[in-house]
Design a protein around this motif. Sequence first.
Motif, PDB file in Angstrom:
ATOM      1  N   GLN A   1      -6.293  26.661   8.023  1.00 42.49           N
ATOM      2  CA  GLN A   1      -6.490  25.908   6.511  1.00 42.49           C
ATOM      3  C   GLN A   1      -7.222  25.010   6.368  1.00 42.49           C
ATOM      4  OE1 GLN A   1      -5.545  28.632   4.436  1.00 42.49           O
ATOM      5  NE2 GLN A   1      -4.904  29.550   5.863  1.00 42.49           N
ATOM      6  N   LYS A   2      -7.655  24.451   5.694  1.00 46.00           N
ATOM      7  CA  LYS A   2      -8.489  22.727   5.336  1.00 46.00           C
ATOM      8  C   LYS A   2      -7.611  22.565   4.814  1.00 46.00           C
ATOM      9  CE  LYS A   2     -11.821  22.991   2.386  1.00 46.00           C
ATOM     10  NZ  LYS A   2     -12.858  24.510   1.426  1.00 46.00           N
ATOM     11  N   THR A   3      -8.154  21.210   5.106  1.00 45.07           N
ATOM     12  CA  THR A   3      -7.346  19.763   4.721  1.00 45.07           C
ATOM     13  C   THR A   3      -8.120  19.190   2.880  1.00 45.07           C
ATOM     14  OG1 THR A   3      -7.258  17.331   3.838  1.00 45.07           O
ATOM     15  CG2 THR A   3      -9.167  18.339   5.122  1.00 45.07           C
ATOM     16  N   PHE A   4      -7.049  19.324   2.202  1.00 47.78           N
ATOM     17  CA  PHE A   4      -7.327  18.895   0.625  1.00 47.78           C
ATOM     18  C   PHE A   4      -8.201  17.570   0.770  1.00 47.78           C
ATOM     19  CE2 PHE A   4      -4.363  21.927  -0.267  1.00 47.78           C
ATOM     20  CZ  PHE A   4      -5.882  22.647  -1.647  1.00 47.78           C
ATOM     21  N   ILE A   5      -8.485  16.965   1.782  1.00 50.31           N
ATOM     22  CA  ILE A   5      -8.337  15.053   1.537  1.00 50.31           C
ATOM     23  C   ILE A   5      -9.596  15.026   0.813  1.00 50.31           C
ATOM     24  CG2 ILE A   5      -7.187  14.592   3.337  1.00 50.31           C
ATOM     25  CD1 ILE A   5      -9.511  14.380   5.047  1.00 50.31           C
ATOM     26  N   GLN A   6     -10.895  16.645   0.753  1.00 48.24           N
ATOM     27  CA  GLN A   6     -11.577  16.596   0.626  1.00 48.24           C
ATOM     28  C   GLN A   6     -11.981  16.476  -1.208  1.00 48.24           C
ATOM     29  OE1 GLN A   6     -13.967  15.601   3.553  1.00 48.24           O
ATOM     30  NE2 GLN A   6     -12.646  16.484   4.578  1.00 48.24           N
ATOM     31  N   GLU A   7     -11.054  17.049  -1.593  1.00 42.98           N
ATOM     32  CA  GLU A   7     -10.977  17.350  -3.196  1.00 42.98           C
ATOM     33  C   GLU A   7     -10.733  16.373  -3.498  1.00 42.98           C
ATOM     34  OE1 GLU A   7     -11.882  21.037  -3.375  1.00 42.98           O
ATOM     35  OE2 GLU A   7     -11.618  20.954  -1.296  1.00 42.98           O
ATOM     36  N   LEU A   8     -10.400  15.466  -3.161  1.00 42.43           N
ATOM     37  CA  LEU A   8     -10.404  13.892  -4.298  1.00 42.43           C
ATOM     38  C   LEU A   8     -10.888  13.703  -5.118  1.00 42.43           C
ATOM     39  CD1 LEU A   8      -8.836  11.452  -1.319  1.00 42.43           C
ATOM     40  CD2 LEU A   8      -7.421  12.792  -2.885  1.00 42.43           C
ATOM     41  N   THR A   9     -12.288  13.942  -5.143  1.00 43.04           N
ATOM     42  CA  THR A   9     -13.039  14.132  -6.193  1.00 43.04           C
ATOM     43  C   THR A   9     -12.538  14.622  -7.548  1.00 43.04           C
ATOM     44  OG1 THR A   9     -14.901  14.926  -4.875  1.00 43.04           O
ATOM     45  CG2 THR A   9     -14.809  12.576  -4.916  1.00 43.04           C
ATOM     46  N   GLU A  10     -12.533  16.022  -7.146  1.00 38.79           N
ATOM     47  CA  GLU A  10     -12.156  17.051  -8.137  1.00 38.79           C
ATOM     48  C   GLU A  10     -10.952  16.370  -8.583  1.00 38.79           C
ATOM     49  OE1 GLU A  10     -13.044  20.775  -9.251  1.00 38.79           O
ATOM     50  OE2 GLU A  10     -14.117  19.103  -7.482  1.00 38.79           O
ATOM     51  N   TYR A  11      -9.658  16.301  -7.772  1.00 39.87           N
ATOM     52  CA  TYR A  11      -8.668  16.148  -8.044  1.00 39.87           C
ATOM     53  C   TYR A  11      -7.835  14.787  -9.049  1.00 39.87           C
ATOM     54  CZ  TYR A  11      -8.795  21.296  -7.529  1.00 39.87           C
ATOM     55  OH  TYR A  11      -8.875  22.481  -7.936  1.00 39.87           O
TER      56      TYR A  11
ATOM     57  N   MET B   1      -0.589   8.047   6.951  1.00 33.84           N
ATOM     58  CA  MET B   1      -2.017   7.449   5.914  1.00 33.84           C
ATOM     59  C   MET B   1      -1.714   8.697   4.370  1.00 33.84           C
ATOM     60  SD  MET B   1      -4.532   9.074   8.810  1.00 33.84           S
ATOM     61  CE  MET B   1      -3.825  10.200   9.407  1.00 33.84           C
ATOM     62  N   ALA B   2      -2.447   8.060   3.500  1.00 35.59           N
ATOM     63  CA  ALA B   2      -2.067   8.540   2.157  1.00 35.59           C
ATOM     64  C   ALA B   2      -3.888   8.468   1.582  1.00 35.59           C
ATOM     65  CB  ALA B   2      -1.471   7.536   1.112  1.00 35.59           C
ATOM     66  N   PHE B   3      -3.949   9.484   1.122  1.00 31.87           N
ATOM     67  CA  PHE B   3      -5.298   9.940   0.791  1.00 31.87           C
ATOM     68  C   PHE B   3      -5.825   9.992  -0.226  1.00 31.87           C
ATOM     69  CE2 PHE B   3      -5.580  10.849   5.403  1.00 31.87           C
ATOM     70  CZ  PHE B   3      -6.516  10.224   5.957  1.00 31.87           C
ATOM     71  N   ALA B   4      -5.818   8.988  -1.522  1.00 32.40           N
ATOM     72  CA  ALA B   4      -5.748   9.388  -3.220  1.00 32.40           C
ATOM     73  C   ALA B   4      -7.162   8.559  -3.801  1.00 32.40           C
ATOM     74  CB  ALA B   4      -4.374   8.946  -3.557  1.00 32.40           C
ATOM     75  N   SER B   5      -7.232   8.401  -5.257  1.00 36.09           N
ATOM     76  CA  SER B   5      -7.861   8.102  -6.156  1.00 36.09           C
ATOM     77  C   SER B   5      -8.393   6.397  -5.878  1.00 36.09           C
ATOM     78  CB  SER B   5      -7.806   8.472  -7.600  1.00 36.09           C
ATOM     79  OG  SER B   5      -7.064   7.711  -7.680  1.00 36.09           O
ATOM     80  N   GLU B   6      -8.981   5.901  -5.832  1.00 31.83           N
ATOM     81  CA  GLU B   6      -9.052   3.709  -5.786  1.00 31.83           C
ATOM     82  C   GLU B   6      -7.862   3.548  -6.290  1.00 31.83           C
ATOM     83  OE1 GLU B   6     -12.896   3.099  -6.216  1.00 31.83           O
ATOM     84  OE2 GLU B   6     -12.834   0.446  -5.268  1.00 31.83           O
ATOM     85  N   GLU B   7      -7.643   4.429  -7.957  1.00 29.76           N
ATOM     86  CA  GLU B   7      -6.624   4.113  -8.548  1.00 29.76           C
ATOM     87  C   GLU B   7      -5.671   4.357  -8.326  1.00 29.76           C
ATOM     88  OE1 GLU B   7      -8.842   6.250  -9.682  1.00 29.76           O
ATOM     89  OE2 GLU B   7      -9.783   4.566 -10.453  1.00 29.76           O
ATOM     90  N   ILE B   8      -4.909   5.226  -7.753  1.00 31.35           N
ATOM     91  CA  ILE B   8      -4.308   5.698  -6.980  1.00 31.35           C
ATOM     92  C   ILE B   8      -2.932   4.669  -5.285  1.00 31.35           C
ATOM     93  CG2 ILE B   8      -2.280   7.167  -6.033  1.00 31.35           C
ATOM     94  CD1 ILE B   8      -3.403   9.650  -7.864  1.00 31.35           C
ATOM     95  N   ILE B   9      -4.295   4.333  -5.016  1.00 35.44           N
ATOM     96  CA  ILE B   9      -4.652   3.585  -3.552  1.00 35.44           C
ATOM     97  C   ILE B   9      -4.312   2.065  -4.108  1.00 35.44           C
ATOM     98  CG2 ILE B   9      -5.712   2.489  -1.690  1.00 35.44           C
ATOM     99  CD1 ILE B   9      -4.562   5.512  -1.320  1.00 35.44           C
ATOM    100  N   GLU B  10      -4.869   1.533  -5.599  1.00 39.72           N
ATOM    101  CA  GLU B  10      -4.443  -0.039  -5.566  1.00 39.72           C
ATOM    102  C   GLU B  10      -2.729  -0.005  -6.187  1.00 39.72           C
ATOM    103  OE1 GLU B  10      -7.082  -0.480  -9.168  1.00 39.72           O
ATOM    104  OE2 GLU B  10      -8.625  -0.507  -7.712  1.00 39.72           O
ATOM    105  N   VAL B  11      -2.390   1.125  -6.640  1.00 43.16           N
ATOM    106  CA  VAL B  11      -1.340   1.387  -6.875  1.00 43.16           C
ATOM    107  C   VAL B  11       0.025   0.870  -4.949  1.00 43.16           C
ATOM    108  CG1 VAL B  11       1.282   2.474  -7.841  1.00 43.16           C
ATOM    109  CG2 VAL B  11      -1.216   2.311  -8.283  1.00 43.16           C
ATOM    110  N   PHE B  12      -0.743   1.850  -4.775  1.00 42.37           N
ATOM    111  CA  PHE B  12       0.360   2.129  -3.188  1.00 42.37           C
ATOM    112  C   PHE B  12       0.148   0.532  -3.194  1.00 42.37           C
ATOM    113  CE2 PHE B  12      -0.279   6.526  -2.494  1.00 42.37           C
ATOM    114  CZ  PHE B  12       0.573   6.545  -2.144  1.00 42.37           C
ATOM    115  N   ASN B  13      -1.400  -0.754  -2.517  1.00 46.95           N
ATOM    116  CA  ASN B  13      -1.491  -1.793  -2.313  1.00 46.95           C
ATOM    117  C   ASN B  13      -0.493  -2.920  -2.626  1.00 46.95           C
ATOM    118  OD1 ASN B  13      -2.860  -0.989   0.012  1.00 46.95           O
ATOM    119  ND2 ASN B  13      -4.587  -1.016  -1.956  1.00 46.95           N
TER     120      ASN B  13
END
Length: 349
Positions: free
Chosen positions: A189-199, A221-233
């Motif tokens: 199966q394909k990863t979902f990391i290419q869908e970050l801009t979609e969702y 690793m967590a891949f997410a929108s910039e806003e969510i990554i800022e929360v992680f940080n």
Amino acid sequence: MSFNLNNVLRENIKNLVPYSSARDEFKGEASVYLDANENSYGSPLAESYNRYPDPLQLTLKQKISSIKGVPPRNIFLGNGSDEAIDILFRAFCRPGVDNVITVPPTYGMYEVSANINDVAIRKVHLTPDYQLNMEAIAEAIDQNTKMIFICSPNNPTGNSIDREDVETILANFNGIVVIDEAYINYSRQKTFIQELTEYSNLVVLQTLSKAWGLAGLRIGMAFASEEIIEVFNKVKAPYNVNEASQKLALEALNNIEQVNSWIKETVAEREKLVAELAKLPVVQKIYPSDANFILVKTTNARAIYNHLVKQGIIVRDRSKVELCEGSLRITVGTPEENKKLVEALENFS
Ligand code: PMP
């Protein structure tokens, strides 16, 4: 869809002033560092570790970015993906108020992290063929449901979750959808990391602990929108990935050919192991696997487990897990290890 990060973020995290480390406050190059109360003389090792590591692991993220095709600003690195799971609870779920949905049988840490953080769990069991029960998930969601955890390929069942179902949830759920892809390198199966801009509500978890062979370094690793990554940080401990792990991971990521050839070999061994196990009288069913392990339904899981332990072979007894009755979870080993396993099972009586 009306996903709005501010509606799911806890108020205290929204207002949090994060810790500002010495490395956050001065980022340039200098010759004399007297700002972090480190030992200025060195460390009693061949390599120096007297300085704190980069809090945001930029060099390592750039390397991961070039491999994954996701910009560094969309990447969080943690002390294993287990750290990312815990941060998600602390950032988004109000203890004693909010709830999350899990779809068991699945990876156990979602529930443990929820319990540690006093967050209620709504369990919506997978269907007998280990897919999402979409109607029951829709019914379980209420206004305090903050996250849904989907593991694909799923641990311990080994199968991938239907992509269309995951997309339906991503498009309709106004909370965070966590897709745990710890075993994605072994999957068709394909990863979902290419869908970050979609969702904008998507968080994809991956790890260096499985296919990359670096479980001991603890890098998730967590891949997410910039806003969510800022929360992680904001929420993470200032120096959550140590210097030795950052250095070694960077070195390991140059050996992608080695890792790709192990992935191919593991998948080929998995298919060989499936064929061998299918011949054994103790094996009742082998579930299809997209991962580096297989779930195997046996005639007497506990007795077989104990028999294997006596031969020095350790598998995981999942026979008490709902929907996995009678089953053992077996990691694909090297050809020699798999041979020993099959021989030991042949000798079980
Ligand atoms: N997710 C899944 C589905 C796993 O099976 C595991 C490890 N067993 C993890 C996450 C944790 O990985 P890490 O070593 O990155 O904490």
